[in-house]
Design a protein around this motif. Structure first.
Motif, PDB file in Angstrom:
ATOM      1  N   PHE A   1       0.817  -1.227   0.105  1.00  0.00           N
ATOM      2  CA  PHE A   1      -0.015   0.024  -0.059  1.00  0.00           C
ATOM      3  C   PHE A   1       0.833   1.350   0.034  1.00  0.00           C
ATOM      4  N   PHE A   2       2.057   1.245   0.675  1.00  0.00           N
ATOM      5  CA  PHE A   2       2.766   2.150   0.602  1.00  0.00           C
ATOM      6  C   PHE A   2       3.395   2.619  -0.975  1.00  0.00           C
ATOM      7  N   HIS A   3       3.712   1.701  -1.521  1.00  0.00           N
ATOM      8  CA  HIS A   3       4.071   2.034  -2.902  1.00  0.00           C
ATOM      9  C   HIS A   3       3.013   2.253  -3.714  1.00  0.00           C
ATOM     10  N   THR A   4       1.882   1.642  -3.712  1.00  0.00           N
ATOM     11  CA  THR A   4       0.546   2.274  -4.151  1.00  0.00           C
ATOM     12  C   THR A   4       0.446   3.642  -3.893  1.00  0.00           C
ATOM     13  N   PHE A   5       0.369   4.105  -2.835  1.00  0.00           N
ATOM     14  CA  PHE A   5      -0.006   5.281  -2.305  1.00  0.00           C
ATOM     15  C   PHE A   5       1.172   6.487  -2.949  1.00  0.00           C
ATOM     16  N   ASN A   6       2.456   6.018  -3.048  1.00  0.00           N
ATOM     17  CA  ASN A   6       3.289   6.906  -3.292  1.00  0.00           C
ATOM     18  C   ASN A   6       3.092   7.116  -5.266  1.00  0.00           C
ATOM     19  N   ALA A   7       2.705   5.997  -5.938  1.00  0.00           N
ATOM     20  CA  ALA A   7       2.545   6.090  -7.055  1.00  0.00           C
ATOM     21  C   ALA A   7       1.481   7.048  -7.428  1.00  0.00           C
ATOM     22  N   LEU A   8       0.357   6.897  -6.784  1.00  0.00           N
ATOM     23  CA  LEU A   8      -0.808   7.778  -7.121  1.00  0.00           C
ATOM     24  C   LEU A   8      -0.523   9.027  -6.725  1.00  0.00           C
ATOM     25  N   TYR A   9       0.117   9.146  -5.361  1.00  0.00           N
ATOM     26  CA  TYR A   9       0.254  10.633  -5.103  1.00  0.00           C
ATOM     27  C   TYR A   9       1.293  11.600  -5.972  1.00  0.00           C
ATOM     28  N   GLU A  10       2.360  10.788  -6.330  1.00  0.00           N
ATOM     29  CA  GLU A  10       3.213  11.535  -7.289  1.00  0.00           C
ATOM     30  C   GLU A  10       2.445  11.744  -8.754  1.00  0.00           C
ATOM     31  N   ASN A  11       1.244  11.169  -9.010  1.00  0.00           N
ATOM     32  CA  ASN A  11       0.766  11.470 -10.140  1.00  0.00           C
ATOM     33  C   ASN A  11      -0.519  12.259  -9.851  1.00  0.00           C
ATOM     34  N   ARG A  12      -0.660  12.846  -8.736  1.00  0.00           N
ATOM     35  CA  ARG A  12      -1.600  13.800  -8.648  1.00  0.00           C
ATOM     36  C   ARG A  12      -2.869  13.338  -8.634  1.00  0.00           C
ATOM     37  N   LYS A  13      -3.088  12.061  -8.568  1.00  0.00           N
ATOM     38  CA  LYS A  13      -4.319  11.208  -8.230  1.00  0.00           C
ATOM     39  C   LYS A  13      -4.853  11.228  -6.848  1.00  0.00           C
ATOM     40  N   GLN A  14      -6.234  11.326  -6.793  1.00  0.00           N
ATOM     41  CA  GLN A  14      -6.844  11.570  -5.540  1.00  0.00           C
ATOM     42  C   GLN A  14      -6.869  10.273  -4.483  1.00  0.00           C
ATOM     43  N   ILE A  15      -6.563  10.362  -3.532  1.00  0.00           N
ATOM     44  CA  ILE A  15      -6.835   9.186  -2.430  1.00  0.00           C
ATOM     45  C   ILE A  15      -7.774   9.706  -1.429  1.00  0.00           C
ATOM     46  N   VAL A  16      -8.836   8.680  -0.894  1.00  0.00           N
ATOM     47  CA  VAL A  16      -9.650   9.126  -0.021  1.00  0.00           C
ATOM     48  C   VAL A  16      -9.492   7.810   0.995  1.00  0.00           C
ATOM     49  N   ILE A  17      -9.389   8.151   2.091  1.00  0.00           N
ATOM     50  CA  ILE A  17      -9.138   7.049   3.242  1.00  0.00           C
ATOM     51  C   ILE A  17     -10.024   7.177   4.373  1.00  0.00           C
ATOM     52  N   THR A  18     -10.687   6.172   4.881  1.00  0.00           N
ATOM     53  CA  THR A  18     -11.435   6.024   6.088  1.00  0.00           C
ATOM     54  C   THR A  18     -10.821   5.086   7.321  1.00  0.00           C
ATOM     55  N   SER A  19     -10.982   5.629   8.343  1.00  0.00           N
ATOM     56  CA  SER A  19     -10.502   4.836   9.540  1.00  0.00           C
ATOM     57  C   SER A  19     -11.135   5.175  10.668  1.00  0.00           C
ATOM     58  N   ASP A  20     -10.918   4.292  11.902  1.00  0.00           N
ATOM     59  CA  ASP A  20     -11.984   4.396  13.128  1.00  0.00           C
ATOM     60  C   ASP A  20     -11.220   5.481  13.995  1.00  0.00           C
ATOM     61  N   ARG A  21      -9.904   5.906  13.689  1.00  0.00           N
ATOM     62  CA  ARG A  21      -9.166   6.594  14.401  1.00  0.00           C
ATOM     63  C   ARG A  21      -8.146   7.503  13.657  1.00  0.00           C
TER      64      ARG A  21
END
Length: 447
Positions: A224-244
């Motif tokens: 997920f770290f590498h997936t996050f980096n690839a999307l972020y560097e290409n200015r792709k939007q990431i939305v995440i939910t968590s209970d904390r």
């Protein structure tokens, strides 16, 4: 054999003559037959609640109506899922195909129009709207957190609905952390990781639910770290939910914590009284329920833990009215108190975790020592999950962490998992629901 294809409007006209007007108006106003083949009829309804209720109470009646009309037996099933798409994929471009695919996974009710905004969620709502209007530029990533039932998934999916309905030429993907993990494991097993990476790293809007379940999953965190980096560097939007918030997710790599905090953290708190009333009225309107104002006020004053509990109260009122063949608008405040007495207790504050555990142990013929054992044996683990769920349900002032500590669990994600499991069974299994309601009555009977 009669080859005449059943007509749903004709079926409804016949059905209307055999059931109460209020029941017909409540349950069949927004129904649509979407498939009729091999003597099976599938009918789409607006909500999962309606689908579950109709499947339990009306399928046999409707099958009899159809037989009288067409002299042929049909099995009827109600669903709120999108099964057939109105447009042939081959006639669509790549982005349109992907949009339709993701839309079929989204809850059609989880839109901004259906989200009630109040003091407790105004910030998270505004942030979600900003992301929806300009994905990849504002607040990336958007990290929405709060306890179960506060509306995290609703806001996340509302962003996707907004983008799709406004024709943004983008690809979207919604999944849960559990599904992401399972898909990665399957890709590893089948030696197909490159396709997995290509799929997740070429998305314009990635939505990941329940990211706290990354806890202790080192391999999944790495991917997920590498997936996050690839999307972020290409200015792709990431939305995440968590209970904390990120820093409170146990055993989460610091580099992921840092990245989750790059964008915007938005929390959801318990709704205030006015918002609770508005939520109840909105839900009642969507389900064609008409209630007196004092009943809305009574529920809002007494149920305050989360939105799901509020909506659950309306389900009970509606079910009671339907079973007893009375109009919901005729329900008095005294009747509402009777219907909701298991959910609303004047002495609920006196219930303790000791009492919940004692009653649960007695119910399942266990000792407190057994239920606290570090074992996964189903005959012990499952009652423990029920006890944790009931502790959270009946003692709203205690946190998930306190429940986990009491039951000697390492992390409160165990309690969250128990909640989701029991809630799912409670919703789908009538026998289990009766069992839990009986246990709740026993716990409350001494107060």
């Amino acid at each position: 054999m009669n080859n005449l294809r059943p007509d749903w409007n004709r079926i409804l006209s016949a059905l209307e003559k055999s059931i109460k007007e209020q029941s017909f108006r409540t349950w069949f106003t927004d129904t649509q037959m979407i498939d009729c083949s091999n003597n099976n009829i599938i009918v789409r309804v607006p909500t999962k609640i309606a689908a579950s209720f109709l499947n339990q109470n009306y399928t046999d009646t409707i099958s009899e109506v159809i037989y009288e009309l067409y002299n042929e037996k049909y099995l009827v099933k109600f669903t709120n899922e999108i099964i057939n798409l109105d447009v042939e994929p081959k006639k669509l471009n790549k982005h349109a195909i992907e949009s339709l695919k993701v839309k079929s996974r989204l809850n059609p009710k989880y839109t901004f129009e259906q989200f009630i905004v109040g003091k407790s969620n105004n910030f998270a709502h505004s942030a979600s709207m900003a992301v929806a209007e300009s994905p990849g530029t504002n607040y990336n990533p958007l990290f929405i957190y709060g306890e179960s039932g506060m509306g995290k998934t609703h806001l996340m999916q509302a962003i996707a609905h907004f983008c799709i309905n406004n024709g943004f030429n983008k690809t979207y993907y919604y999944t849960t952390t559990e599904e992401f993990t399972n898909e990665m494991i399957e890709s590893l097993r089948s030696n197909n990781m490159q396709n997995f990476r290509n799929k997740y790293r070429n998305i314009d809007l990635l939505m990941i639910d329940d990211v706290h379940f990354l806890s202790k999953k080192e391999g999944t965190q790495e991917e997920f770290f590498h997936t996050f980096n690839a999307l972020y560097e290409n200015r792709k939007q990431i939305v995440i939910t968590s209970d904390r918030p990120p820093k409170e997710i146990r055993d989460l790599e610091q580099r992921l914590v840092t990245r989750f905090e790059w964008g915007l953290l938005a929390d959801l708190k318990s709704p205030d009284f006015e918002t609770r009333v508005a939520i109840l009225k909105k839900k009642a309107e969507s389900e064609n329920i008409y209630l007196q104002q004092d009943i809305f006020d009574y529920i809002a004053e007494n149920i305050y833990s989360n939105v799901r509990a509020l909506e659950g109260s309306l389900i009970r009122v509606l079910a009671f009215a339907s079973y007893n063949k009375i109009n919901p608008e005729d329900i008095t405040i005294e009747t509402a108190k009777y219907i909701l007495k298991d959910m609303i207790s004047e002495k609920e504050k006196d219930i303790t975790m000791d009492k919940v555990m004692q009653k649960t142990c007695s119910f399942y013929n266990l000792t407190p020592g057994q239920i606290l054992e570090d074992t996964r044996k189903k005959n012990i683990a499952f009652p423990r999950q029920i006890a944790m769920y009931l502790s959270n349900l009946l003692i709203p002032q205690i946190s998930l962490k306190e429940i986990a500590l009491y039951y000697k669990r390492k992390d409160h994600t165990t309690v969250l998992h128990a909640k989701k499991l029991v809630e799912s069974l409670f919703r789908d299994d009538n026998d289990f629901r009766a069992q839990i309601e009986k246990l709740i009555k026993e716990i409350k009977s001494e107060y």
